[in-house]
Design a protein around this motif. Structure first.
Motif, PDB file in Angstrom:
ATOM      1  N   TYR A 110     -15.870 -31.084  47.864  1.00 35.64           N
ATOM      2  CA  TYR A 110     -15.296 -29.796  47.493  1.00 35.64           C
ATOM      3  C   TYR A 110     -15.910 -29.203  46.224  1.00 35.64           C
ATOM      4  CZ  TYR A 110     -11.810 -31.133  50.954  1.00 35.64           C
ATOM      5  OH  TYR A 110     -11.189 -31.509  52.105  1.00 35.64           O
ATOM      6  N   LEU A 111     -16.909 -29.877  45.663  1.00 38.47           N
ATOM      7  CA  LEU A 111     -17.455 -29.383  44.390  1.00 38.47           C
ATOM      8  C   LEU A 111     -18.138 -28.026  44.547  1.00 38.47           C
ATOM      9  CD1 LEU A 111     -18.728 -32.737  42.865  1.00 38.47           C
ATOM     10  CD2 LEU A 111     -16.644 -31.473  42.293  1.00 38.47           C
ATOM     11  N   ALA A 112     -18.789 -27.809  45.688  1.00 40.19           N
ATOM     12  CA  ALA A 112     -19.421 -26.495  45.908  1.00 40.19           C
ATOM     13  C   ALA A 112     -18.350 -25.411  46.000  1.00 40.19           C
ATOM     14  CB  ALA A 112     -20.262 -26.523  47.178  1.00 40.19           C
ATOM     15  N   GLN A 113     -17.237 -25.755  46.615  1.00 41.88           N
ATOM     16  CA  GLN A 113     -16.139 -24.785  46.730  1.00 41.88           C
ATOM     17  C   GLN A 113     -15.565 -24.478  45.340  1.00 41.88           C
ATOM     18  OE1 GLN A 113     -12.494 -26.230  48.481  1.00 41.88           O
ATOM     19  NE2 GLN A 113     -11.954 -24.207  49.308  1.00 41.88           N
ATOM     20  N   LEU A 114     -15.432 -25.512  44.530  1.00 44.95           N
ATOM     21  CA  LEU A 114     -14.916 -25.285  43.173  1.00 44.95           C
ATOM     22  C   LEU A 114     -15.862 -24.387  42.389  1.00 44.95           C
ATOM     23  CD1 LEU A 114     -12.836 -27.440  43.867  1.00 44.95           C
ATOM     24  CD2 LEU A 114     -13.249 -28.490  41.676  1.00 44.95           C
ATOM     25  N   ARG A 115     -17.159 -24.656  42.537  1.00 51.37           N
ATOM     26  CA  ARG A 115     -18.133 -23.822  41.817  1.00 51.37           C
ATOM     27  C   ARG A 115     -17.988 -22.358  42.237  1.00 51.37           C
ATOM     28  NH1 ARG A 115     -24.413 -24.934  42.738  1.00 51.37           N
ATOM     29  NH2 ARG A 115     -23.642 -24.634  44.853  1.00 51.37           N
ATOM     30  N   ALA A 116     -17.828 -22.128  43.518  1.00 54.66           N
ATOM     31  CA  ALA A 116     -17.721 -20.747  44.003  1.00 54.66           C
ATOM     32  C   ALA A 116     -16.421 -20.092  43.531  1.00 54.66           C
ATOM     33  CB  ALA A 116     -17.798 -20.734  45.524  1.00 54.66           C
ATOM     34  N   LEU A 117     -15.340 -20.849  43.572  1.00 53.14           N
ATOM     35  CA  LEU A 117     -14.038 -20.245  43.260  1.00 53.14           C
ATOM     36  C   LEU A 117     -13.734 -20.187  41.761  1.00 53.14           C
ATOM     37  CD1 LEU A 117     -11.809 -21.832  46.053  1.00 53.14           C
ATOM     38  CD2 LEU A 117     -12.479 -19.434  45.850  1.00 53.14           C
ATOM     39  N   LEU A 118     -14.350 -21.086  40.992  1.00 47.52           N
ATOM     40  CA  LEU A 118     -13.946 -21.182  39.575  1.00 47.52           C
ATOM     41  C   LEU A 118     -14.963 -20.623  38.600  1.00 47.52           C
ATOM     42  CD1 LEU A 118     -12.285 -24.736  39.542  1.00 47.52           C
ATOM     43  CD2 LEU A 118     -11.180 -22.497  39.729  1.00 47.52           C
ATOM     44  N   ARG A 119     -16.158 -20.269  39.088  1.00 51.88           N
ATOM     45  CA  ARG A 119     -17.188 -19.932  38.098  1.00 51.88           C
ATOM     46  C   ARG A 119     -16.835 -18.715  37.256  1.00 51.88           C
ATOM     47  NH1 ARG A 119     -22.323 -19.851  41.511  1.00 51.88           N
ATOM     48  NH2 ARG A 119     -21.528 -18.915  43.381  1.00 51.88           N
ATOM     49  N   ASP A 120     -16.006 -17.818  37.767  1.00 50.38           N
ATOM     50  CA  ASP A 120     -15.613 -16.659  36.946  1.00 50.38           C
ATOM     51  C   ASP A 120     -14.208 -16.809  36.360  1.00 50.38           C
ATOM     52  OD1 ASP A 120     -18.044 -15.375  37.387  1.00 50.38           O
ATOM     53  OD2 ASP A 120     -17.346 -14.605  39.324  1.00 50.38           O
ATOM     54  N   THR A 121     -13.755 -18.029  36.282  1.00 47.90           N
ATOM     55  CA  THR A 121     -12.433 -18.283  35.696  1.00 47.90           C
ATOM     56  C   THR A 121     -12.617 -19.122  34.430  1.00 47.90           C
ATOM     57  OG1 THR A 121     -11.964 -20.425  36.702  1.00 47.90           O
ATOM     58  CG2 THR A 121     -11.504 -18.464  38.046  1.00 47.90           C
ATOM     59  N   GLU A 122     -11.497 -19.410  33.767  1.00 46.09           N
ATOM     60  CA  GLU A 122     -11.580 -20.260  32.571  1.00 46.09           C
ATOM     61  C   GLU A 122     -11.380 -21.727  32.920  1.00 46.09           C
ATOM     62  OE1 GLU A 122      -8.781 -18.544  29.751  1.00 46.09           O
ATOM     63  OE2 GLU A 122      -9.439 -16.598  30.482  1.00 46.09           O
ATOM     64  N   ILE A 123     -11.248 -22.038  34.192  1.00 48.15           N
ATOM     65  CA  ILE A 123     -11.014 -23.431  34.605  1.00 48.15           C
ATOM     66  C   ILE A 123     -12.361 -24.138  34.803  1.00 48.15           C
ATOM     67  CG2 ILE A 123      -9.936 -24.929  36.329  1.00 48.15           C
ATOM     68  CD1 ILE A 123      -8.103 -22.571  37.080  1.00 48.15           C
ATOM     69  N   SER A 124     -12.524 -25.290  34.150  1.00 39.96           N
ATOM     70  CA  SER A 124     -13.724 -26.110  34.365  1.00 39.96           C
ATOM     71  C   SER A 124     -13.453 -27.065  35.516  1.00 39.96           C
ATOM     72  CB  SER A 124     -14.049 -26.932  33.124  1.00 39.96           C
ATOM     73  OG  SER A 124     -14.137 -26.115  32.007  1.00 39.96           O
ATOM     74  N   TRP A 125     -14.504 -27.732  35.992  1.00 37.14           N
ATOM     75  CA  TRP A 125     -14.293 -28.678  37.079  1.00 37.14           C
ATOM     76  C   TRP A 125     -15.153 -29.918  36.902  1.00 37.14           C
ATOM     77  CZ3 TRP A 125     -16.658 -23.994  37.407  1.00 37.14           C
ATOM     78  CH2 TRP A 125     -17.973 -23.948  37.868  1.00 37.14           C
TER      79      TRP A 125
END
Ligand code: PEP
Length: 258
Positions: A46-61
């Motif tokens: 799911y890391l690619a999904q996190l990158r897509a969904l979180l890159r413009d947020t303040e949440i790191s992964w």
């Protein structure tokens, strides 16, 4: 005052649909929380999904594990450089489930810690005693052994770019949270052990508490002088509950123990 860091550990949970719903509900709730940084550690696929969904947020992964080798014939394993390619900032090393179920010893945990840092990731080093060890009153010896294994292999300076998570094994997934006194005692022990090597580094170090942290106990735990955040398992699977824990970090700073 150090900022607080709250990290979700999803363990082996989630699906593309569930993750999307969770992250879309979470991101607006943890936007601009003063002094609180938020991250989630997900299963590898799911890391690619996190990158897509979180890159413009303040949440790191980040990830929950890695292999300590750079590459090669290690079927089924994942290297630090691969996690970096997916934008990971953190990786958990030495979680008690990996120590117990996959027989990862202190030496392997130290090697993973070093591999993570060499690739530019921030390792979240988990330490903590079992119930039997606590009842035998050897909590400090166990935690010291786990820390020293990494200090002696990686060097104390490595902790300038690392996070430590104190996770009493008996509190993980059991609903039996450590009392504030129990948590503070071990966190202070950890900090003092590192202080004996490097005072300023130990004062800056983030030490997270993990083990049945929930919205109802987060603010109190996070306000303890040596608790700089939380590593949250089960409760990180609910956007509402996890956001509430993160808000507990803000409250703890307002109540201002440190
Ligand atoms: C964990 O797995 O790191 C953890 C702290 O789990 P839980 O919050 O469910 O106890």
């Amino acid at each position: 005052m150090r900022t607080k860091l709250v990290v979700g550990n999803w363990k082996m949970n989630g699906s593309l649909a569930e993750n999307e719903a969770l992250l879309k509900a979470l991101a607006p709730q943890v936007r601009e929380l003063p002094g609180v940084a938020v991250a989630v550690c997900a299963p590898f696929p799911y890391l690619a999904q996190l990158r897509a969904l979180l890159r413009d947020t303040e949440i790191s992964w980040g990830a929950q594990n890695l292999n300590h080798n750079r590459n090669g014939a290690y079927t089924g394993e994942v290297a630090a450089s691969m996690l970096v390619e997916f934008g990971c900032r953190f990786v958990i090393v030495g979680h008690s489930e990996r120590r117990a179920l996959y027989k990862e010893d202190d030496n392997v945990v130290a090697e993973k810690f070093i591999a993570a840092q060499s690739a530019g990731l921030t390792p979240i080093l988990c330490v903590g005693e079992t119930l039997e060890e606590r009842q035998s009153e050897i909590t400090e010896q166990v935690v010291a052994r786990q820390l020293d294994a990494v200090i002696s292999k990686a060097g104390i300076e490595a902790f300038a770019k690392a996070v430590v998570a104190y996770e009493p094994v008996w509190a993980i997934g059991t609903g039996q949270t450590a009392t504030p006194q129990q948590a503070q005692d071990v966190h202070s022990f950890i900090r003092n052990r590192l202080k004996s090597h490097n005072l300023s580094l130990a004062e800056q170090l983030f030490i997270l508490y993990g083990g049945s942290m929930k919205s109802g106990n987060a603010a109190q735990l996070l306000s303890l002088p040596d608790v700089d955040g939380g590593l949250v398992g089960g409760a990180s699977l609910s956007a509402q509950e996890f956001a509430e824990i993160c808000r507990g970090g803000v409250l703890s700073r307002i109540s201002g123990a440190r």
